[in-house]
Scaffold this motif. Structure first.
Motif, short mmCIF file in Angstrom:
data_model
loop_
_atom_site.label_atom_id
_atom_site.label_comp_id
_atom_site.label_asym_id
_atom_site.label_seq_id
_atom_site.Cartn_x
_atom_site.Cartn_y
_atom_site.Cartn_z
N ARG A 27 0.83 -1.21 0.00
CA ARG A 27 0.00 0.00 0.00
C ARG A 27 0.87 1.25 0.00
NH1 ARG A 27 -1.52 3.58 3.78
NH2 ARG A 27 -3.57 4.59 3.60
N ARG A 28 1.86 1.28 0.86
CA ARG A 28 2.73 2.45 0.95
C ARG A 28 3.51 2.68 -0.34
NH1 ARG A 28 3.32 0.34 6.26
NH2 ARG A 28 5.28 -0.72 5.72
N ILE A 29 4.01 1.62 -0.94
CA ILE A 29 4.80 1.76 -2.16
C ILE A 29 3.93 2.15 -3.35
CG2 ILE A 29 6.29 0.56 -3.81
CD1 ILE A 29 7.61 1.25 -1.14
N LEU A 31 1.10 3.79 -3.31
CA LEU A 31 0.67 5.18 -3.15
C LEU A 31 1.82 6.14 -3.43
CD1 LEU A 31 -1.67 5.09 -0.03
CD2 LEU A 31 -2.29 5.28 -2.43
N ARG A 32 3.03 5.72 -3.15
CA ARG A 32 4.19 6.57 -3.39
C ARG A 32 4.60 6.59 -4.86
NH1 ARG A 32 9.75 4.58 -1.06
NH2 ARG A 32 9.80 3.58 -3.13
N ASP A 33 4.59 5.41 -5.50
CA ASP A 33 5.18 5.29 -6.83
C ASP A 33 4.18 4.96 -7.93
OD1 ASP A 33 7.58 5.69 -5.52
OD2 ASP A 33 8.05 3.56 -5.39
N ALA A 38 6.16 1.14 -9.07
CA ALA A 38 6.41 0.30 -7.89
C ALA A 38 7.15 -0.97 -8.31
CB ALA A 38 5.10 -0.06 -7.21
N ASP A 42 11.15 -3.13 -4.00
CA ASP A 42 10.79 -2.09 -3.04
C ASP A 42 9.65 -2.54 -2.13
OD1 ASP A 42 12.73 -0.38 -3.94
OD2 ASP A 42 11.38 0.80 -5.22
N GLU A 46 9.90 -2.89 1.87
CA GLU A 46 9.01 -2.11 2.71
C GLU A 46 8.19 -3.01 3.64
OE1 GLU A 46 7.33 1.46 4.16
OE2 GLU A 46 9.03 1.15 2.81
N GLU A 108 -5.22 11.75 0.79
CA GLU A 108 -4.18 11.36 -0.16
C GLU A 108 -4.51 10.01 -0.78
OE1 GLU A 108 0.66 10.58 -0.32
OE2 GLU A 108 -0.35 10.80 1.60
N ARG A 112 -5.20 9.47 -4.77
CA ARG A 112 -4.26 8.62 -5.49
C ARG A 112 -4.96 7.40 -6.09
NH1 ARG A 112 1.30 9.16 -5.06
NH2 ARG A 112 2.00 10.91 -3.77
#
Length: 210
Positions: A27-29, A31-33, A38, A42, A46, A108, A112
């Protein structure tokens, strides 16, 4: 003599002890990339697992991406639905539901996920459907259930409950949704209150008993 082509089985998800740990890291990756940016390396890093462990749960990155979207939307929808008190006055319930709808859209994650569903619609046509069914549809169904009880109590007069619920959700997007989608993230708490109160007032003016 023609050769027989055997279709390969579709990849499936396998659940295990570190399943939620993998989902949280993914989820974090994502949303970031985003999906394309992604990398499995990574995500594994994570999540604190090996690539072998990650692939044992999700043999396909598409499956992992879809599961992340479903899980987060379901969590958000469940929290929103739990706030609806079937015995509370209509305007009060609509304020609570409307505030959650707006805050999710302004968050966010909400922004996203909306952008990713649109961007990946050609690659994963089912993703948008999964997103809708695991999130917005659950809130809609919960709101329809409440409205039906309010109709039975004589508090509102609604012939088409599904339409009424959809209309309210759209009223809660006034101005704020478009601004967020186009990258204008300057909404203040007073703006959220203004939009939600306006949505409640219009809904009650249309469906409230006089």
């Amino acid at each position: 003599m023609s050769a027989t082509v055997t279709a390969l089985p579709a990849p499936t998800i396998r659940r295990g002890r570190k399943f939620d740990q993998v989902l949280d890291g993914a989820r974090r990756i994502f949303l970031r990339d985003g999906f394309e940016g992604a990398s499995v390396d990574d995500i594994a890093r994570e999540a604190g697992v090996s690539k072998a462990t990650l692939y044992s749960y999700f043999p396909d990155k598409r499956l992992l991406f879809t599961e992340v979207a479903k899980a987060e939307c379901s969590r958000q929808a469940t929290e929103a639905a739990a706030l609806i008190d079937d015995t509370a006055p209509v305007a009060e319930v609509l304020r609570v539901a409307g505030t959650r709808i707006v805050r999710f859209g302004q968050s966010e994650f909400g922004q996203r996920m909306f952008r990713m569903c649109v961007a990946e619609s050609d690659r994963f046509p089912a993703l948008g459907q999964e997103f809708y069914h695991s999130g917005p549809l659950m809130v809609r169904q919960r709101l329809v259930g409440y409205l039906s009880k309010a109709v039975a109590r004589g508090e509102i007069a609604v012939d088409d409950l599904d339409l009424a619920a959809d209309q309210f959700a759209q009223l809660c997007k006034a101005d704020l949704h478009d601004r967020a989608i186009f990258g204008i993230n300057d909404a203040k708490p007073r703006d959220v209150t203004r939009v939600v109160e306006g949505a409640v007032a219009m809904f009650m003016a249309r469906y409230g008993r006089r």
